[in-house]
Design a protein around this motif. Structure first.
Motif, PDB file in Angstrom:
ATOM      1  N   SER A  36       0.786  -1.115  -0.081  1.00  0.00           N
ATOM      2  CA  SER A  36       0.062   0.147   0.066  1.00  0.00           C
ATOM      3  C   SER A  36       0.825   1.384   0.055  1.00  0.00           C
ATOM      4  O   SER A  36       0.510   2.095  -0.736  1.00  0.00           O
ATOM      5  CB  SER A  36      -0.874  -0.045   1.381  1.00  0.00           C
ATOM      6  N   CYS A  60      -4.342   2.773   8.347  1.00  0.00           N
ATOM      7  CA  CYS A  60      -4.047   3.781   7.522  1.00  0.00           C
ATOM      8  C   CYS A  60      -3.676   5.211   7.952  1.00  0.00           C
ATOM      9  O   CYS A  60      -2.899   6.025   7.479  1.00  0.00           O
ATOM     10  CB  CYS A  60      -4.863   3.784   6.103  1.00  0.00           C
ATOM     11  N   SER A  99      -0.277   7.164   7.800  1.00  0.00           N
ATOM     12  CA  SER A  99      -0.054   8.387   7.368  1.00  0.00           C
ATOM     13  C   SER A  99       0.538   9.346   8.433  1.00  0.00           C
ATOM     14  O   SER A  99       1.379  10.316   7.705  1.00  0.00           O
ATOM     15  CB  SER A  99      -1.257   8.992   6.874  1.00  0.00           C
ATOM     16  N   VAL A 103      -4.680   9.037   3.325  1.00  0.00           N
ATOM     17  CA  VAL A 103      -5.189   7.786   4.142  1.00  0.00           C
ATOM     18  C   VAL A 103      -6.465   7.428   3.277  1.00  0.00           C
ATOM     19  O   VAL A 103      -6.509   6.220   3.151  1.00  0.00           O
ATOM     20  CB  VAL A 103      -6.007   8.270   5.340  1.00  0.00           C
ATOM     21  N   LEU A 117      -4.541   5.126   0.426  1.00  0.00           N
ATOM     22  CA  LEU A 117      -3.906   3.922   1.318  1.00  0.00           C
ATOM     23  C   LEU A 117      -5.167   3.131   1.549  1.00  0.00           C
ATOM     24  O   LEU A 117      -4.994   1.804   1.653  1.00  0.00           O
ATOM     25  CB  LEU A 117      -3.265   4.452   2.747  1.00  0.00           C
ATOM     26  N   CYS A 118      -6.294   3.365   2.106  1.00  0.00           N
ATOM     27  CA  CYS A 118      -7.228   2.636   2.451  1.00  0.00           C
ATOM     28  C   CYS A 118      -7.789   1.802   1.136  1.00  0.00           C
ATOM     29  O   CYS A 118      -8.167   0.677   1.286  1.00  0.00           O
ATOM     30  CB  CYS A 118      -8.483   3.418   3.158  1.00  0.00           C
TER      31      CYS A 118
END
Length: 521
Positions: A198, A424, A428, A344, A347-348
């Motif tokens: 990720s 996430c 971050s 975020v 990433l999620c």
């Protein structure tokens, strides 16, 4: 059949008579013709009678033959039925004989079963006698053991149970530690793989946000206009914007100071317009600041809409879009809140795709997870609970609401995407260059780590190393055993996890060392 034939013959005779009569009518001239006609009619009648008699005989013969044939078929069917009835009678007799044989066999078996029951009853009586004798011997044996050991049965049982419990605890602790370590190895391996994938697919910037903004001027003469007579202009600007203006010896620059980036932006744009217009006085300042504030609200809405479109999120309420745009002018530990939320969200989505979940839902929750940090009104709720309340108010999915409220463990996680949002958010915030940490806070966190470990019995020293990422605990070998070391490491890690706030993870290492030192002289 015969009647039909006779009718046909009569019809033919009638036709012939008609023909004769016709001829007779048309031949009235002579009697000769009449006589001939009568003779012909008689002849036709005789012939018809002969023909009818012949046909009658033939039909009678056919009827007799048909009767004989039907009778033979009837006799054949009767014979077949009699034969079948005979077969059925034979089968019935055979079944009766078989049933009689089975009945006799069952009678024999019942007699044998009664004999077996009698034998079983005798054996049960013998067993009961032996059991009672065994119980008596057991009681005598227990009494002898109690005399020998000077302990009652209950006391011996209690000691045995206590020793078994202690042994079971030791084995359970070792097994628990082994299971936890094995689970950690597997879970950490898979988690690292997903997290690394990720992070590799997401690019982010280092934080550069500050609490001050420098407003550049063309000449230092404008500073006097901004200050105004007896400082009335600068006081009006500070009152209208809520920002401190620092006018010092810095050439061609004024510093705007405020912890609220939105206020600093309003002050900067207002100053820019006032300087460009040249009319700087309190009334004009209030007018320009008010106009700038309205235009900035429009800009916030545009920023929110652009962010939502770039992330591919659809159906978001307009008020939530405005809050997203407002995050552009907020920061946390120096990290821009909108950039953090976008990071975020990405990433999620990546992590949810790796885990086979809904990436769009995860991205939506990632973008909205910090909306509680930019409220329109002050409230006593934490930003996570306030964000969940706002999301629920504007009709967001229950999974999104739960993820927002649970990303700091202030709500129970009820959906699979909730731990993804929490993870996430930590990635971050904990990545290098994401946030600035005040030195005093960093030092205090290190001290708290060491003090937490030293609060346990048998701990000699505790050192937080690797910028607080690892805690090494040295215990006294005389007071702490190897088994206690495992338990101590586990307990400290659990206490850190529940009581402290920290980025990333902290490794707890307990060191037990026994030294024997002698000097040869």
């Amino acid at each position: 059949m015969i009647t039909t034939t006779v009718a046909v013959i009569i019809a033919v005779v009638c036709v012939g008579l008609g023909i004769v009569l016709g001829k007779f009518i048309f031949a009235k001239d002579t009697k000769q013709q009449i006589l001939e006609a009568e003779n012909q009619a008689k002849t036709i009648v005789k012939e018809a009678e002969l023909t009818a008699e012949t046909i009658k005989k033939e039909k009678l013969l056919e009827a007799k033959e048909k009767f004989v044939q039907l009778k033979s078929e009837h006799d054949r069917e009767i014979n077949d039925r009699n034969r079948k009835i005979g077969d059925l009678e034979n089968r019935a007799k055979q079944r009766e004989s078989n049933l009689a044989q089975k009945e006799s066999t069952l009678d024999k078996q019942l007699k044998e079963n009664e004999t077996i029951k009698d034998n079983l009853k005798k054996q049960i009586e013998i067993v009961n006698q032996k059991r009672s004798e065994l119980e008596k011997h057991q009681e005598e044996h227990i009494k002898r053991l109690e005399k020998i050991s000077n302990m009652s049965q209950e006391e011996a049982k209690g000691q045995l149970i206590e020793s078994l419990q202690q042994e079971a605890r030791t084995q359970a602790l070792a097994l628990q530690q082994e299971i936890v370590e094995e689970a950690k190895v597997k879970a950490n391996k898979e988690a690292r793989k997903i997290i690394i994938q990720s992070i590799q697919r997401t690019a982010a910037e280092q934080t550069i946000e500050n609490t001050v903004t420098v407003f550049n001027l063309e000449t230092d003469e404008i500073k006097g206009q901004i200050i105004g007579r007896e400082g009335r202009n600068i006081r009006a600007i500070e009152a209208a914007t809520g920002v401190d203006l620092i006018v010092d010896d810095t050439p061609e620059a004024i510093v705007l100071s405020s912890f609220d980036p939105l206020r600093r932006e309003i002050a900067r744009l207002s100053l820019q317009r006032l300087v460009a217009d040249g009319r700087i006085h309190p009334a004009r300042i209030e007018e320009v600041v008010d106009k700038t504030r309205r235009q900035l609200e429009e800009q916030i809405m545009e920023i929110g809409e652009r962010t939502v479109i770039e992330l591919g999120i659809h159906g978001l309420h307009k008020e939530l879009v405005r809050i997203v745009g407002k995050m552009r002018f907020r920061s946390s530990y120096g990290q821009n809140l909108l950039m953090h939320s976008r990071e975020v969200a990405n990433l999620c989505a990546i992590m949810a795709s790796e885990l086979g979940l809904n990436p769009k839902l995860a991205k939506r929750a990632g973008l909205l997870h910090d909306i509680g940090k930019v409220p329109d009104e002050e409230t006593e709720l934490s930003h996570a609970l306030l964000g969940a309340k706002l999301a629920e108010k504007y009709g967001e999915n229950p999974a999104v609401v739960n993820a927002i409220g649970a990303h700091h463990d202030e709500m129970e996680m009820q959906y699979v995407i909730s731990p993804i949002i929490q993870t996430c958010d930590a990635i971050s915030g904990a990545r290098p260059g994401a946030r600035r940490e005040i030195m005093q806070q960093y030092i205090q966190r290190i001290k708290d780590l060491e003090a937490l470990a030293q609060g346990y019995g048998g701990v000699e020293k505790a050192y937080a190393i690797q910028a607080g990422r690892e805690l090494r605990v040295i215990v006294e070998a005389d007071k702490v055993t190897d088994g206690d070391s495992d338990k101590l490491s586990f307990d400290i890690a659990q206490k850190i996890q529940t009581e402290m706030t920290y980025p990333g993870q902290i490794k707890v290492t307990v060191i037990r060392e026994k030294r024997a030192v002698n000097v040869a002289r």
